[in-house]
Design a protein around this motif. Structure first.
Motif, PDB file in Angstrom:
ATOM      1  N   ASP A  81       0.995  -1.105   0.036  1.00 55.84           N
ATOM      2  CA  ASP A  81      -0.182  -0.098   0.052  1.00 55.84           C
ATOM      3  C   ASP A  81       1.160   0.886  -0.104  1.00 55.84           C
ATOM      4  OD1 ASP A  81      -2.306  -1.189  -0.090  1.00 55.84           O
ATOM      5  OD2 ASP A  81      -3.254  -0.887   1.768  1.00 55.84           O
ATOM      6  N   HIS A  82       2.015   1.019   0.801  1.00 53.83           N
ATOM      7  CA  HIS A  82       2.721   2.340   0.850  1.00 53.83           C
ATOM      8  C   HIS A  82       3.792   3.194  -0.295  1.00 53.83           C
ATOM      9  CE1 HIS A  82       5.395   4.955   2.409  1.00 53.83           C
ATOM     10  NE2 HIS A  82       6.980   4.906   2.037  1.00 53.83           N
ATOM     11  N   GLU A  83       4.421   1.409  -1.070  1.00 51.30           N
ATOM     12  CA  GLU A  83       4.197   1.974  -2.408  1.00 51.30           C
ATOM     13  C   GLU A  83       3.076   2.443  -3.587  1.00 51.30           C
ATOM     14  OE1 GLU A  83       7.490  -1.498  -3.603  1.00 51.30           O
ATOM     15  OE2 GLU A  83       6.051  -2.073  -2.606  1.00 51.30           O
ATOM     16  N   LEU A  84       1.715   1.975  -3.215  1.00 49.74           N
ATOM     17  CA  LEU A  84       1.347   2.711  -4.148  1.00 49.74           C
ATOM     18  C   LEU A  84       0.326   3.982  -3.886  1.00 49.74           C
ATOM     19  CD1 LEU A  84      -1.324  -1.486  -3.866  1.00 49.74           C
ATOM     20  CD2 LEU A  84       0.217  -0.070  -6.359  1.00 49.74           C
ATOM     21  N   ARG A  85       0.510   4.243  -2.878  1.00 50.16           N
ATOM     22  CA  ARG A  85       0.647   5.516  -2.750  1.00 50.16           C
ATOM     23  C   ARG A  85       1.432   6.731  -2.988  1.00 50.16           C
ATOM     24  NH1 ARG A  85      -1.584   3.699   2.198  1.00 50.16           N
ATOM     25  NH2 ARG A  85       0.715   3.271   4.094  1.00 50.16           N
ATOM     26  N   LYS A  86       2.519   6.094  -3.243  1.00 50.65           N
ATOM     27  CA  LYS A  86       4.016   6.831  -3.285  1.00 50.65           C
ATOM     28  C   LYS A  86       4.103   6.683  -5.381  1.00 50.65           C
ATOM     29  CE  LYS A  86       9.006   6.628  -2.596  1.00 50.65           C
ATOM     30  NZ  LYS A  86      10.515   6.044  -2.565  1.00 50.65           N
ATOM     31  N   ALA A  87       3.284   6.006  -5.937  1.00 49.05           N
ATOM     32  CA  ALA A  87       2.929   5.572  -6.337  1.00 49.05           C
ATOM     33  C   ALA A  87       1.694   6.720  -7.364  1.00 49.05           C
ATOM     34  CB  ALA A  87       3.163   4.668  -7.832  1.00 49.05           C
ATOM     35  N   ALA A  88       1.206   6.276  -6.497  1.00 43.87           N
ATOM     36  CA  ALA A  88      -0.078   7.604  -6.890  1.00 43.87           C
ATOM     37  C   ALA A  88       0.292   9.258  -6.935  1.00 43.87           C
ATOM     38  CB  ALA A  88      -1.629   7.471  -6.364  1.00 43.87           C
ATOM     39  N   HIS A  89       1.289   9.216  -6.441  1.00 39.88           N
ATOM     40  CA  HIS A  89       1.721  10.707  -5.777  1.00 39.88           C
ATOM     41  C   HIS A  89       1.691  11.548  -6.966  1.00 39.88           C
ATOM     42  CE1 HIS A  89       3.278  14.583  -3.743  1.00 39.88           C
ATOM     43  NE2 HIS A  89       3.842  14.072  -4.809  1.00 39.88           N
ATOM     44  N   ASP A  90       2.333  11.306  -7.690  1.00 41.08           N
ATOM     45  CA  ASP A  90       2.391  11.750  -9.259  1.00 41.08           C
ATOM     46  C   ASP A  90       1.748  11.488 -10.361  1.00 41.08           C
ATOM     47  OD1 ASP A  90       5.148  12.603  -7.879  1.00 41.08           O
ATOM     48  OD2 ASP A  90       5.921  10.795  -8.467  1.00 41.08           O
ATOM     49  N   LEU A  91       0.680  10.627 -10.003  1.00 43.20           N
ATOM     50  CA  LEU A  91      -0.784  10.927 -11.222  1.00 43.20           C
ATOM     51  C   LEU A  91      -0.884  11.669 -11.084  1.00 43.20           C
ATOM     52  CD1 LEU A  91      -1.897   7.196 -10.496  1.00 43.20           C
ATOM     53  CD2 LEU A  91      -0.745   7.554 -12.195  1.00 43.20           C
ATOM     54  N   ASP A  92      -1.739  11.945 -12.446  1.00 47.97           N
ATOM     55  CA  ASP A  92      -2.622  12.726 -12.703  1.00 47.97           C
ATOM     56  C   ASP A  92      -3.942  12.087 -12.939  1.00 47.97           C
ATOM     57  OD1 ASP A  92      -0.230  14.661 -13.774  1.00 47.97           O
ATOM     58  OD2 ASP A  92      -0.160  13.800 -15.654  1.00 47.97           O
ATOM     59  N   VAL A  93      -5.334  13.388 -12.511  1.00 45.82           N
ATOM     60  CA  VAL A  93      -6.494  12.997 -12.865  1.00 45.82           C
ATOM     61  C   VAL A  93      -7.165  12.189 -13.853  1.00 45.82           C
ATOM     62  CG1 VAL A  93      -8.993  13.888 -12.143  1.00 45.82           C
ATOM     63  CG2 VAL A  93      -6.797  14.287 -10.769  1.00 45.82           C
ATOM     64  N   THR A  94      -7.105  11.391 -13.826  1.00 41.45           N
ATOM     65  CA  THR A  94      -7.769  10.978 -14.992  1.00 41.45           C
ATOM     66  C   THR A  94      -9.418   9.942 -15.245  1.00 41.45           C
ATOM     67  OG1 THR A  94      -7.708   8.541 -14.569  1.00 41.45           O
ATOM     68  CG2 THR A  94      -5.453   9.827 -16.012  1.00 41.45           C
ATOM     69  N   VAL A  95     -10.006  10.939 -14.593  1.00 48.93           N
ATOM     70  CA  VAL A  95     -11.494  10.485 -13.964  1.00 48.93           C
ATOM     71  C   VAL A  95     -11.998  11.440 -13.497  1.00 48.93           C
ATOM     72  CG1 VAL A  95     -13.709   8.831 -13.693  1.00 48.93           C
ATOM     73  CG2 VAL A  95     -11.444   7.789 -14.735  1.00 48.93           C
ATOM     74  N   TRP A  96     -12.684  12.885 -13.316  1.00 44.09           N
ATOM     75  CA  TRP A  96     -13.301  13.084 -12.619  1.00 44.09           C
ATOM     76  C   TRP A  96     -14.864  13.119 -13.197  1.00 44.09           C
ATOM     77  CZ3 TRP A  96      -9.628  14.551 -16.011  1.00 44.09           C
ATOM     78  CH2 TRP A  96      -8.748  15.080 -15.820  1.00 44.09           C
ATOM     79  N   VAL A  97     -15.283  13.098 -11.606  1.00 40.23           N
ATOM     80  CA  VAL A  97     -16.897  12.430 -10.826  1.00 40.23           C
ATOM     81  C   VAL A  97     -17.505  14.460 -11.148  1.00 40.23           C
ATOM     82  CG1 VAL A  97     -18.817  11.739  -9.291  1.00 40.23           C
ATOM     83  CG2 VAL A  97     -16.245  10.955 -10.213  1.00 40.23           C
ATOM     84  N   GLY A  98     -18.580  14.776 -11.811  1.00 42.64           N
ATOM     85  CA  GLY A  98     -19.545  15.609 -11.204  1.00 42.64           C
ATOM     86  C   GLY A  98     -20.822  15.725 -10.657  1.00 42.64           C
ATOM     87  N   LYS A  99     -21.830  15.803 -11.042  1.00 44.81           N
ATOM     88  CA  LYS A  99     -23.560  16.622 -10.956  1.00 44.81           C
ATOM     89  C   LYS A  99     -23.971  15.223 -11.019  1.00 44.81           C
ATOM     90  CE  LYS A  99     -25.612  19.564 -13.910  1.00 44.81           C
ATOM     91  NZ  LYS A  99     -25.943  20.297 -14.473  1.00 44.81           N
ATOM     92  N   GLY A 100     -23.366  14.056 -12.336  1.00 39.56           N
ATOM     93  CA  GLY A 100     -24.399  12.832 -12.463  1.00 39.56           C
ATOM     94  C   GLY A 100     -23.661  11.917 -11.756  1.00 39.56           C
ATOM     95  N   GLY A 101     -22.610  12.320 -11.129  1.00 42.42           N
ATOM     96  CA  GLY A 101     -22.722  11.514  -9.245  1.00 42.42           C
ATOM     97  C   GLY A 101     -21.462  10.339 -10.270  1.00 42.42           C
ATOM     98  N   ILE A 102     -21.525   9.020  -9.650  1.00 38.88           N
ATOM     99  CA  ILE A 102     -21.116   8.034 -10.205  1.00 38.88           C
ATOM    100  C   ILE A 102     -21.315   7.313 -11.197  1.00 38.88           C
ATOM    101  CG2 ILE A 102     -19.687   5.802  -9.094  1.00 38.88           C
ATOM    102  CD1 ILE A 102     -19.668   7.010  -6.526  1.00 38.88           C
ATOM    103  N   ASP A 103     -22.329   7.078 -11.050  1.00 36.41           N
ATOM    104  CA  ASP A 103     -23.637   6.613 -12.854  1.00 36.41           C
ATOM    105  C   ASP A 103     -21.815   6.507 -13.769  1.00 36.41           C
ATOM    106  OD1 ASP A 103     -24.495   5.310 -10.576  1.00 36.41           O
ATOM    107  OD2 ASP A 103     -26.416   6.614 -10.952  1.00 36.41           O
ATOM    108  N   PRO A 104     -22.255   7.711 -13.842  1.00 33.25           N
ATOM    109  CA  PRO A 104     -21.546   7.893 -15.132  1.00 33.25           C
ATOM    110  C   PRO A 104     -19.898   7.917 -16.306  1.00 33.25           C
ATOM    111  CG  PRO A 104     -22.649  10.234 -14.728  1.00 33.25           C
ATOM    112  CD  PRO A 104     -22.033   9.163 -13.794  1.00 33.25           C
ATOM    113  N   VAL A 105     -19.656   7.733 -14.898  1.00 33.05           N
ATOM    114  CA  VAL A 105     -18.065   7.412 -15.017  1.00 33.05           C
ATOM    115  C   VAL A 105     -17.482   5.455 -14.947  1.00 33.05           C
ATOM    116  CG1 VAL A 105     -17.588   9.944 -14.445  1.00 33.05           C
ATOM    117  CG2 VAL A 105     -17.571   8.622 -12.240  1.00 33.05           C
ATOM    118  N   VAL A 106     -18.735   5.220 -14.285  1.00 34.29           N
ATOM    119  CA  VAL A 106     -18.181   3.703 -14.232  1.00 34.29           C
ATOM    120  C   VAL A 106     -17.434   3.153 -14.865  1.00 34.29           C
ATOM    121  CG1 VAL A 106     -19.010   1.343 -13.194  1.00 34.29           C
ATOM    122  CG2 VAL A 106     -20.394   3.340 -12.310  1.00 34.29           C
ATOM    123  N   ASP A 107     -17.636   2.859 -16.362  1.00 36.39           N
ATOM    124  CA  ASP A 107     -16.844   2.425 -17.156  1.00 36.39           C
ATOM    125  C   ASP A 107     -16.076   2.330 -18.030  1.00 36.39           C
ATOM    126  OD1 ASP A 107     -20.123   0.490 -17.247  1.00 36.39           O
ATOM    127  OD2 ASP A 107     -20.374   1.696 -19.266  1.00 36.39           O
TER     128      ASP A 107
END
Length: 82
Positions: free
Chosen positions: A3-29
Motif C-alpha cells: 500500500d505504501h508503494e502504491l500511495r507513493k506511485a499515486a502521488h505523481d499520477l494525474d487525475v484521469t476521471v472527474w466525477v461531477g453532478k451526475g455522480g458515479i454512474d456516468p463514470v463507472v465504465d
C-alpha cells in the motif's frame, strides 16, 4: 506492491476521471476501462458530486462498482487500484 508503494506511485499520477453532478454512474465504465489499462487511477470528485456525501464514501462505492481497491483518499481525490 505494498500500500505504501502504491500511495507513493499515486502521488505523481494525474487525475484521469472527474466525477461531477451526475455522480458515479456516468463514470463507472470509464474508470473500469482505465483500470484495465493501468494499475492505478486518480479520481477527482467535484463539489457538485459530493452533495452531502463524503469523498471516502464515493471512492468506496466507485471501487466496489469497478472491482477495485481504494488506496487512499485525500481532499477531493481518491486513488483506485485494480
Amino acid at each position: 506492491m505494498s500500500d505504501h508503494e502504491l500511495r507513493k506511485a499515486a502521488h505523481d499520477l494525474d487525475v484521469t476521471v472527474w466525477v461531477g453532478k451526475g455522480g458515479i454512474d456516468p463514470v463507472v465504465d470509464e474508470a473500469s476501462d482505465q483500470l484495465k489499462e493501468r494499475d492505478l487511477i486518480k479520481v477527482k470528485f467535484l463539489r457538485a458530486a459530493r452533495a452531502g456525501t463524503s469523498v471516502e464514501a464515493l471512492t468506496e462505492e466507485l471501487a466496489e462498482r469497478t472491482n477495485a481497491t481504494v488506496i487512499e483518499t485525500r481532499g477531493n481525490t481518491g486513488v483506485l487500484h485494480r
